[in-house]
Design a protein around this motif. Sequence first.
Motif, mmCIF file in Angstrom:
data_model
loop_
_atom_site.group_PDB
_atom_site.id
_atom_site.type_symbol
_atom_site.label_atom_id
_atom_site.label_comp_id
_atom_site.label_asym_id
_atom_site.label_seq_id
_atom_site.Cartn_x
_atom_site.Cartn_y
_atom_site.Cartn_z
ATOM 1 N N ILE A 79 65.658 82.301 42.044
ATOM 2 C CA ILE A 79 66.224 83.651 42.016
ATOM 3 C C ILE A 79 65.236 84.583 41.328
ATOM 4 N N PRO A 80 64.789 85.628 42.000
ATOM 5 C CA PRO A 80 63.758 86.497 41.425
ATOM 6 C C PRO A 80 64.326 87.470 40.401
ATOM 7 N N ARG A 81 63.452 87.989 39.582
ATOM 8 C CA ARG A 81 63.824 89.118 38.721
ATOM 9 C C ARG A 81 63.985 90.347 39.602
ATOM 10 N N THR A 82 65.129 90.972 39.560
ATOM 11 C CA THR A 82 65.342 92.210 40.311
ATOM 12 C C THR A 82 66.442 93.022 39.639
ATOM 13 N N VAL A 83 66.230 94.303 39.526
ATOM 14 C CA VAL A 83 67.172 95.173 38.829
ATOM 15 C C VAL A 83 68.508 95.238 39.558
ATOM 16 N N ALA A 132 74.392 95.665 39.958
ATOM 17 C CA ALA A 132 75.576 95.525 40.802
ATOM 18 C C ALA A 132 76.904 95.492 40.035
ATOM 19 N N PRO A 133 77.023 94.727 38.904
ATOM 20 C CA PRO A 133 78.315 94.673 38.211
ATOM 21 C C PRO A 133 78.812 96.024 37.694
ATOM 22 N N SER A 134 77.896 96.952 37.416
ATOM 23 C CA SER A 134 78.327 98.270 36.932
ATOM 24 C C SER A 134 79.088 99.032 38.011
ATOM 25 N N PHE A 135 78.968 98.569 39.260
ATOM 26 C CA PHE A 135 79.726 99.150 40.362
ATOM 27 C C PHE A 135 80.883 98.248 40.780
ATOM 28 N N TYR A 144 76.552 94.601 47.105
ATOM 29 C CA TYR A 144 75.937 95.838 46.615
ATOM 30 C C TYR A 144 74.591 96.119 47.280
ATOM 31 N N ASP A 145 73.783 95.087 47.445
ATOM 32 C CA ASP A 145 72.446 95.253 48.021
ATOM 33 C C ASP A 145 72.184 94.094 48.986
ATOM 34 N N PRO A 146 72.928 94.049 50.097
ATOM 35 C CA PRO A 146 72.939 92.848 50.947
ATOM 36 C C PRO A 146 71.593 92.451 51.537
ATOM 37 N N ARG A 147 70.684 93.403 51.732
ATOM 38 C CA ARG A 147 69.390 93.068 52.325
ATOM 39 C C ARG A 147 68.300 92.890 51.277
ATOM 40 N N GLY A 148 68.647 93.049 50.005
ATOM 41 C CA GLY A 148 67.667 92.931 48.929
ATOM 42 C C GLY A 148 67.304 91.485 48.644
#
Length: 314
Positions: free
Chosen positions: A260-264, A269-272, A279-283
């Motif tokens: 699992i990479p580091r990614t903001v 996502a949990p803040s939403f 939240y970011d399905p293609r990320g």
Amino acid sequence: MESATETIARIFSDDPSGVGSEIAGLSARYERINEAVFDPPAQTRRIAVANQKGGVGKTSTAVNVAAALALAGMRVLVVDMDPQGNASTALGAKHNSGDPSVYDVIEGRATIADVMQTCPEFETLQVVPASIDLSGADLELADMPDRNNLMRNALDAFLEQTSVHYDYVFVDCPPSLGLLVINAMCAVNEMLIPIQAEYYALEGLGQLINTIGLVQSNFNPELLVSTMLVTMFDRRTLLSREVYEEVKTHYPSIVLDTTIPRTVKISEAPSFGQSVISYDPRGKGAVSYREAAYELNSRSTVVMETLASRRNEN
């Protein structure tokens, strides 16, 4: 007509920077995981996600692997046993102080069916929320009879009585080694350990393995460390690669190939009130967690056979 993946590959085919090839590669991975078929396990897999070291992606792993499996059509239950309630937040569950929660379940005032909620993003994903009320539970449980099996008894009763067959149950543990974690380890038969790709994570892993060994010896002989997942992985750094190789060398059969990479986006996502899967399905975070979920699901037959062997031995 060419697909989006083919278009991206064509645009960036001559890009020498590496960024273009990474984008093209991510797009191809997204297409592959969308086409992947998940086979339900023969029996409900009950998995605790634990690591006493904070900040290793424990809750992110529990939430996003569960969401990825639900997206793939699995029926999933997430039990939040962390007083911080972060898994509840990420899955859109109401968990204010005083709301019905896992605290009421382990103290016998309610059943899992009474307190569970459905995740707004995935209709096949249910959540047993936790709130700050749970923070004093370790002390309150200390004098209760059968204190180590309170969650196991509640979960057994729920799974026997519900008309719904759950493919997976995930228990998100607090970052500690107290009675709540022991309850979680006694309620499941598998452990999923997220490991941050840094040196100190290896030191903490030894302590956690020792604790799991004590639980196996004294309370739950069927407990199996079935999965390890390296998180916060940065493929550009030598340290991340060395940590992964070290863990893979010591635990070759249980460390997932996926990292699992580091990614903001995972942290954002949990803040939403969402998992990164929605939240970011293609990320890259969502794609990686979906790949990890697929790999975990693909190992179901081997895990079930190992658990059956342990039962026969005991």
